[in-house]
Design a protein around this motif. Structure first.
Motif, PDB file in Angstrom:
ATOM      1  N   LEU A 116       0.776  -1.242   0.000  1.00 53.18           N
ATOM      2  CA  LEU A 116       0.000   0.000   0.000  1.00 53.18           C
ATOM      3  C   LEU A 116       0.809   1.294   0.000  1.00 53.18           C
ATOM      4  O   LEU A 116       0.309   2.319  -0.428  1.00 53.18           O
ATOM      5  CB  LEU A 116      -0.942   0.004   1.215  1.00 53.18           C
ATOM      6  N   VAL A 117       2.019   1.259   0.528  1.00 59.61           N
ATOM      7  CA  VAL A 117       2.795   2.501   0.649  1.00 59.61           C
ATOM      8  C   VAL A 117       3.508   2.785  -0.666  1.00 59.61           C
ATOM      9  O   VAL A 117       4.192   1.921  -1.222  1.00 59.61           O
ATOM     10  CB  VAL A 117       3.814   2.408   1.811  1.00 59.61           C
ATOM     11  N   SER A 118       3.346   3.990  -1.143  1.00 58.49           N
ATOM     12  CA  SER A 118       4.011   4.427  -2.369  1.00 58.49           C
ATOM     13  C   SER A 118       5.524   4.302  -2.204  1.00 58.49           C
ATOM     14  O   SER A 118       6.065   4.518  -1.125  1.00 58.49           O
ATOM     15  CB  SER A 118       3.637   5.886  -2.642  1.00 58.49           C
ATOM     16  N   LEU A 119       6.203   3.937  -3.292  1.00 61.14           N
ATOM     17  CA  LEU A 119       7.645   3.739  -3.260  1.00 61.14           C
ATOM     18  C   LEU A 119       8.375   4.941  -2.666  1.00 61.14           C
ATOM     19  O   LEU A 119       9.308   4.777  -1.880  1.00 61.14           O
ATOM     20  CB  LEU A 119       8.160   3.445  -4.674  1.00 61.14           C
ATOM     21  N   LYS A 120       7.919   6.140  -2.967  1.00 63.22           N
ATOM     22  CA  LYS A 120       8.630   7.328  -2.480  1.00 63.22           C
ATOM     23  C   LYS A 120       8.482   7.521  -0.973  1.00 63.22           C
ATOM     24  O   LYS A 120       9.268   8.243  -0.373  1.00 63.22           O
ATOM     25  CB  LYS A 120       8.192   8.579  -3.236  1.00 63.22           C
ATOM     26  N   TYR A 121       7.505   6.868  -0.326  1.00 56.53           N
ATOM     27  CA  TYR A 121       7.325   7.004   1.124  1.00 56.53           C
ATOM     28  C   TYR A 121       7.773   5.779   1.911  1.00 56.53           C
ATOM     29  O   TYR A 121       7.728   5.775   3.134  1.00 56.53           O
ATOM     30  CB  TYR A 121       5.855   7.290   1.451  1.00 56.53           C
ATOM     31  N   ARG A 122       8.208   4.732   1.223  1.00 55.23           N
ATOM     32  CA  ARG A 122       8.578   3.493   1.918  1.00 55.23           C
ATOM     33  C   ARG A 122       9.730   3.677   2.891  1.00 55.23           C
ATOM     34  O   ARG A 122       9.699   3.155   4.000  1.00 55.23           O
ATOM     35  CB  ARG A 122       8.918   2.396   0.919  1.00 55.23           C
ATOM     36  N   VAL A 123      10.755   4.368   2.474  1.00 52.05           N
ATOM     37  CA  VAL A 123      11.915   4.549   3.356  1.00 52.05           C
ATOM     38  C   VAL A 123      11.495   5.291   4.617  1.00 52.05           C
ATOM     39  O   VAL A 123      11.882   4.904   5.732  1.00 52.05           O
ATOM     40  CB  VAL A 123      13.059   5.277   2.623  1.00 52.05           C
ATOM     41  N   LEU A 124      10.705   6.325   4.493  1.00 51.53           N
ATOM     42  CA  LEU A 124      10.234   7.082   5.650  1.00 51.53           C
ATOM     43  C   LEU A 124       9.420   6.194   6.593  1.00 51.53           C
ATOM     44  O   LEU A 124       9.674   6.150   7.803  1.00 51.53           O
ATOM     45  CB  LEU A 124       9.396   8.278   5.202  1.00 51.53           C
ATOM     46  N   PHE A 125       8.476   5.459   6.041  1.00 48.42           N
ATOM     47  CA  PHE A 125       7.618   4.614   6.858  1.00 48.42           C
ATOM     48  C   PHE A 125       8.414   3.508   7.552  1.00 48.42           C
ATOM     49  O   PHE A 125       8.308   3.310   8.764  1.00 48.42           O
ATOM     50  CB  PHE A 125       6.503   4.005   6.001  1.00 48.42           C
ATOM     51  N   VAL A 126       9.229   2.793   6.798  1.00 45.82           N
ATOM     52  CA  VAL A 126       9.988   1.681   7.372  1.00 45.82           C
ATOM     53  C   VAL A 126      11.055   2.202   8.336  1.00 45.82           C
ATOM     54  O   VAL A 126      11.359   1.547   9.333  1.00 45.82           O
ATOM     55  CB  VAL A 126      10.585   0.797   6.265  1.00 45.82           C
ATOM     56  N   SER A 127      11.605   3.357   8.093  1.00 45.93           N
ATOM     57  CA  SER A 127      12.579   3.928   9.024  1.00 45.93           C
ATOM     58  C   SER A 127      11.941   4.232  10.372  1.00 45.93           C
ATOM     59  O   SER A 127      12.542   3.995  11.423  1.00 45.93           O
ATOM     60  CB  SER A 127      13.200   5.201   8.446  1.00 45.93           C
ATOM     61  N   PHE A 128      10.716   4.738  10.346  1.00 45.40           N
ATOM     62  CA  PHE A 128      10.014   5.016  11.595  1.00 45.40           C
ATOM     63  C   PHE A 128       9.760   3.730  12.375  1.00 45.40           C
ATOM     64  O   PHE A 128      10.053   3.630  13.560  1.00 45.40           O
ATOM     65  CB  PHE A 128       8.699   5.750  11.331  1.00 45.40           C
ATOM     66  N   VAL A 129       9.222   2.714  11.694  1.00 47.74           N
ATOM     67  CA  VAL A 129       8.970   1.437  12.362  1.00 47.74           C
ATOM     68  C   VAL A 129      10.295   0.810  12.785  1.00 47.74           C
ATOM     69  O   VAL A 129      10.411   0.241  13.872  1.00 47.74           O
ATOM     70  CB  VAL A 129       8.158   0.488  11.466  1.00 47.74           C
ATOM     71  N   GLY A 130      11.310   0.943  11.951  1.00 49.64           N
ATOM     72  CA  GLY A 130      12.631   0.419  12.276  1.00 49.64           C
ATOM     73  C   GLY A 130      13.232   1.051  13.515  1.00 49.64           C
ATOM     74  O   GLY A 130      13.927   0.391  14.294  1.00 49.64           O
TER      75      GLY A 130
END
Length: 109
Positions: free
Chosen positions: A82-96
């Protein structure tokens, strides 16, 4: 090493099958060795001898992976699906960041 980026380069395409392949690759190829390496390195930096550090890392590996296998497949399914490629790093970094706090707590105990 950014597994999200590697996953998008190695396994290309969209759709439910591709999401499952990416999640499985992350969980069974990437996660176990890097989790073990994290615990091993932390113990070495705390002054443990290599054999002791490896033993402790191996003890912590399976319990940590069990929690990982509850959290990260859901996160990655959401991310890859569901997460757009351009927002994946931001989202996964937060969860990470939250995950790093958990793993650090486990490593310190």
């Amino acid at each position: 090493i950014n597994a999200e980026y590697m996953g998008d380069r190695v396994v290309t395409g969209d759709g439910p099958r591709i999401v499952v392949v990416k999640v499985m690759a992350d969980q069974f190829l990437y996660t176990p060795p890097f989790t073990l390496l994290f615990f091993f390195t932390m113990r070495l930096l705390q002054g443990a001898k290599p054999a002791s550090a490896l033993g402790i890392a191996l003890e912590k590996l399976l319990p940590t992976l069990k929690v990982n296998w509850v959290v990260w497949p859901l996160v990655h399914t959401f991310t890859f699906g569901l997460v757009s490629l351009k927002y994946r790093v931001l989202f996964v970094s937060f969860v990470g960041m939250l995950w790093a706090c958990f793993v650090s707590f486990v490593g310190a105990s």
